[in-house]
Design an enzyme around this catalytic site. Structure first.
Site, PDB file in Angstrom:
ATOM      1  N   ARG A 115      -0.631  -8.894  13.150  1.00  0.00           N
ATOM      2  CA  ARG A 115      -1.258  -7.934  12.228  1.00  0.00           C
ATOM      3  C   ARG A 115      -2.058  -8.664  11.156  1.00  0.00           C
ATOM      4  NH1 ARG A 115       3.722  -5.054  10.278  1.00  0.00           N
ATOM      5  NH2 ARG A 115       2.394  -3.640   9.083  1.00  0.00           N
ATOM      6  N   ARG A 138      10.901  -1.962  11.019  1.00  0.00           N
ATOM      7  CA  ARG A 138       9.824  -1.476  11.899  1.00  0.00           C
ATOM      8  C   ARG A 138       9.604  -2.467  13.025  1.00  0.00           C
ATOM      9  NH1 ARG A 138       4.711   0.091   8.125  1.00  0.00           N
ATOM     10  NH2 ARG A 138       3.664  -0.934   9.846  1.00  0.00           N
ATOM     11  N   ARG A 181      11.078  -6.708   5.234  1.00  0.00           N
ATOM     12  CA  ARG A 181      10.954  -5.296   4.862  1.00  0.00           C
ATOM     13  C   ARG A 181      11.858  -4.410   5.722  1.00  0.00           C
ATOM     14  NH1 ARG A 181       5.098  -2.638   4.548  1.00  0.00           N
ATOM     15  NH2 ARG A 181       4.982  -3.057   6.773  1.00  0.00           N
ATOM     16  N   LYS A 234       0.834  -1.210   0.000  1.00  0.00           N
ATOM     17  CA  LYS A 234       0.000   0.000   0.000  1.00  0.00           C
ATOM     18  C   LYS A 234       0.874   1.267   0.000  1.00  0.00           C
ATOM     19  CE  LYS A 234      -2.472  -0.969   3.719  1.00  0.00           C
ATOM     20  NZ  LYS A 234      -1.891  -2.274   4.089  1.00  0.00           N
TER      21      LYS A 234
HETATM   22  P1  AMP Z   1       0.245   0.531   8.965  1.00  0.00           P
HETATM   23  O1  AMP Z   1       1.490   1.288   8.718  1.00  0.00           O
HETATM   24  O2  AMP Z   1      -0.906   1.016   8.108  1.00  0.00           O
HETATM   25  O3  AMP Z   1       0.439  -0.955   8.866  1.00  0.00           O
HETATM   26  O4  AMP Z   1      -0.206   0.844  10.481  1.00  0.00           O
HETATM   27  C1  AMP Z   1       0.646   0.546  11.564  1.00  0.00           C
HETATM   28  C2  AMP Z   1      -0.170   0.399  12.835  1.00  0.00           C
HETATM   29  O5  AMP Z   1      -0.872   1.623  13.119  1.00  0.00           O
HETATM   30  C3  AMP Z   1      -1.261  -0.659  12.777  1.00  0.00           C
HETATM   31  O6  AMP Z   1      -0.760  -1.970  13.045  1.00  0.00           O
HETATM   32  C4  AMP Z   1      -2.189  -0.162  13.882  1.00  0.00           C
HETATM   33  O7  AMP Z   1      -1.675  -0.425  15.175  1.00  0.00           O
HETATM   34  C5  AMP Z   1      -2.144   1.356  13.681  1.00  0.00           C
HETATM   35  N1  AMP Z   1      -3.179   1.774  12.717  1.00  0.00           N
HETATM   36  C6  AMP Z   1      -2.978   2.329  11.495  1.00  0.00           C
HETATM   37  N2  AMP Z   1      -4.129   2.603  10.876  1.00  0.00           N
HETATM   38  C7  AMP Z   1      -5.109   2.189  11.716  1.00  0.00           C
HETATM   39  C8  AMP Z   1      -6.535   2.181  11.634  1.00  0.00           C
HETATM   40  N3  AMP Z   1      -7.182   2.642  10.562  1.00  0.00           N
HETATM   41  N4  AMP Z   1      -7.221   1.679  12.695  1.00  0.00           N
HETATM   42  C9  AMP Z   1      -6.594   1.224  13.800  1.00  0.00           C
HETATM   43  N5  AMP Z   1      -5.254   1.187  13.927  1.00  0.00           N
HETATM   44  C10 AMP Z   1      -4.500   1.675  12.893  1.00  0.00           C
END
Ligand code: AMP
Length: 213
Positions: free
Chosen positions: A171, A160, A127, A13
């Site tokens: 996740r 990360r 990653r 993404k």
């Molecule tokens: P990402 O980089 O999009 O994978 O987001 C990293 C982390 O941020 C996720 O594993 C969640 O802990 C938190 N997070 C990001 N977007 C959301 C969302 N829309 N709802 C809830 N938690 C989020």
């Protein structure tokens, strides 16, 4: 144009978002990036989100929705938006739709980056990302420089916290349980476009461009 970019962690993404933002002049809103920069800056929001993020769990809906609505209300988000990583629950999808409807707007389409689950753990655990500009590498598919210094901004290239084995598999579980229903939610409303996402970033980009034509 208001585009939702949906897909499991590791589907690409972030990479696709970078190209789409440039090509279509969209304002990027990545909830993950917003939480990470708050975490790095040590803000109250970052502290609140930290424990959820490090375990690979979702930050509570109310907090995320408030954050996104606030961001969507800013001037640079009035002429097209790309939402990356939001909505991740049906509650978030409904709140987003309600907020947009109240402002005479709606989601244009939801692009689902579709990828077999077995590829995701390899993508996530290999990653590496730049702390400064979020550029992405992969230990096997596109190795980072050996000195771990980002060639674009000089930042440190690191793994990360939530790309470690335990958090990454959490996740994926959370995606299945809480985000999977969001796919059906957009499909029922005729807004979903599935994008096969196993290929190279360039191939995926081409399919996205066709879908957005
Ligand atoms: P990402 O980089 O999009 O994978 O987001 C990293 C982390 O941020 C996720 O594993 C969640 O802990 C938190 N997070 C990001 N977007 C959301 C969302 N829309 N709802 C809830 N938690 C989020």
């Amino acid at each position: 144009m208001i585009v939702v970019l949906l897909g499991p962690p590791g589907a690409g993404k972030g990479t696709q978002s970078g190209t789409m933002v440039k090509k279509y002049g969209l304002c990027p809103i990545s909830t993950g990036d917003i939480f990470r920069s708050n975490l790095n800056a040590g803000t109250a929001l970052g502290l609140e989100a930290r424990s959820y993020m490090s375990e690979g769990l979702l930050v509570p809906d109310e907090l995320v929705v408030r954050l996104v609505i606030d961001r969507l209300s800013q001037p640079d988000a009035q002429n097209g938006v790309l939402l990356d990583g939001f909505p991740r629950t049906v509650f978030q999808a409904e709140e987003l739709a309600g907020f947009l409807a109240a402002h005479g707007k709606s989601v244009t389409c939801c692009l689902l980056l579709d990828i077999p689950e077995k590829e995701l753990m390899v993508r996530l655990t290999g990653r590496r990302v730049c702390r400064g500009c979020s550029s992405v590498w992969h230990l096997t598919f596109s190795p980072p420089p050996t000195d771990s210094v980002c060639p674009y901004c000089g930042g440190e290239i690191h793994q990360r916290d939530d790309d470690g084995e335990a958090a990454a598999s959490n996740r994926l579980r959370v995606y299945q349980a809480q985000t999977y229903p969001v796919i059906a939610w957009y499909e029922e409303r005729g807004l979903l476009k599935k994008i096969p996402a196993s290929g190279s970033p360039q191939e995926v980009e081409k399919t996205i461009n066709k879908a957005l034509e």
